[in-house]
Write an enzyme that holds these catalytic residues in place. Structure first.
Site: not given
Length: 312
Positions: A71, A101, A180
């Site tokens: 993402h 992911d 992230s």
């Protein structure tokens, strides 16, 4: 006054334990800070405008490959990576797998030595972990905490498929937007997770580095995508079957006669059944007249409409 302003009276053991904790966190930070890059990726939005997104990535090979979240890169093909020493280099996306992911990118310039990958299956609840990333664009940020839970599940998917990521690591190490793709490491500096989501304050989630994720990373390096098997049902067009009732028996069944509001009088012995189109009408005995066209005839039977559900 001097006693009020003096620090707390810690015993030698408490001071030694605090120093041990500090030494552990500082050693992990010194090893990983230079190996975690800040990514800047331009995403196209509706109307053709571009929005720059930020994230983190971990160098994990000697030839410039970095591991991050799918993402973070989204549908972009390239971006720029900035390291803690101030160097900036462009990168291009090798492959991304939204269902896990995970994504692999490759820097077009020189990179620091790779980080060591560990094994998330060996983690224990309460174990010390250190998160290294670039939250809010602040390169080289370090937070520490413990493994607060193991075996969590995290839904991930695309527009066509959905998958649940298993064995997700939960930690109370503080994460923020931009963390992230950063590293979650143990006290020996080995990366055991890729930070991916913030469930709430003090509830961070990381994709585990284990046998499953290693296979996904290998597939991304080899082909740029991950192929999965699916189990389901597929349909093909076929001619419609004949209408119900066209193959119905010509004679009236006892159940059909029982539902008939105009009961047919019983036929004499040896006479054809009531409602048979190929037979001559039976003699009318005393009593109600036979009305085959009303209910006993198969042609007069109509299926009742199916009930509609209240949420349809």
């Amino acid at each position: 006054m001097a006693e009020t302003l003096s620090g707390p009276d810690r015993s030698g053991e408490e001071q030694a334990a605090l120093d041990s904790y500090s030494r552990t966190v500082t050693s992990v930070a010194a090893e990983l800070t230079a190996k975690v890059a800040a990514l800047n990726v331009a995403h196209r939005r509706a109307g053709g405008r571009f929005v720059v997104g930020t994230g983190s990535a971990v160098v994990f090979t000697d030839d410039g490959f970095l591991l991050t979240n799918a993402h973070v890169v989204g549908h972009a093909d390239a971006g720029t990576a900035s390291f803690a020493d101030g160097t900036t280099t462009p990168f291009h996306v090798i492959g991304a797998d939204p269902l896990s992911d995970l994504a692999v990118v490759r820097a077009d310039g020189p990179t620091p030595p790779p980080a060591r990958l560990g094994e998330a299956d060996a983690l224990r609840v309460g174990q010390l972990v250190v998160a290294v990333g670039n939250p809010l664009g602040l390169t080289g940020s370090v937070t520490a905490g413990v493994v607060s839970a193991l075996g969590r599940s995290l839904p991930a998917g695309t527009g066509r498929a959905t998958r649940v990521i298993d064995d997700v690591v939960q930690t109370d190490a503080t994460l923020h937007p931009g963390s992230s793709g950063g590293a979650l490491a143990t006290a020996d500096g080995r990366v055991v997770g890729i930070n991916t989501a913030i469930a709430d304050v003090g509830l961070g989630l990381a994709i585990p580095v284990n046998g499953t994720s290693r296979k996904i990373i290998a597939a991304l390096l080899a082909t740029g995508r991950v192929r999965r098997a699916y189990l389901g049902i597929a349909g093909t067009p076929s001619p419609r079957s004949p209408r119900a009732g066209s193959a119905a028996p010509t004679s009236a069944s006892p159940a059909r006669r029982a539902r008939c509001p105009h009961r047919c009088a019983p036929a004499p012995a040896g006479a054809p059944a009531c409602g048979s189109p190929r037979s001559s009408p039976p003699p009318r005995p005393p009593g109600p007249a036979c009305a085959p066209a009303t209910c006993c005839s198969p042609r007069a039977t109509r299926p009742s409409p199916a009930p509609r559900r209240c949420n349809a």
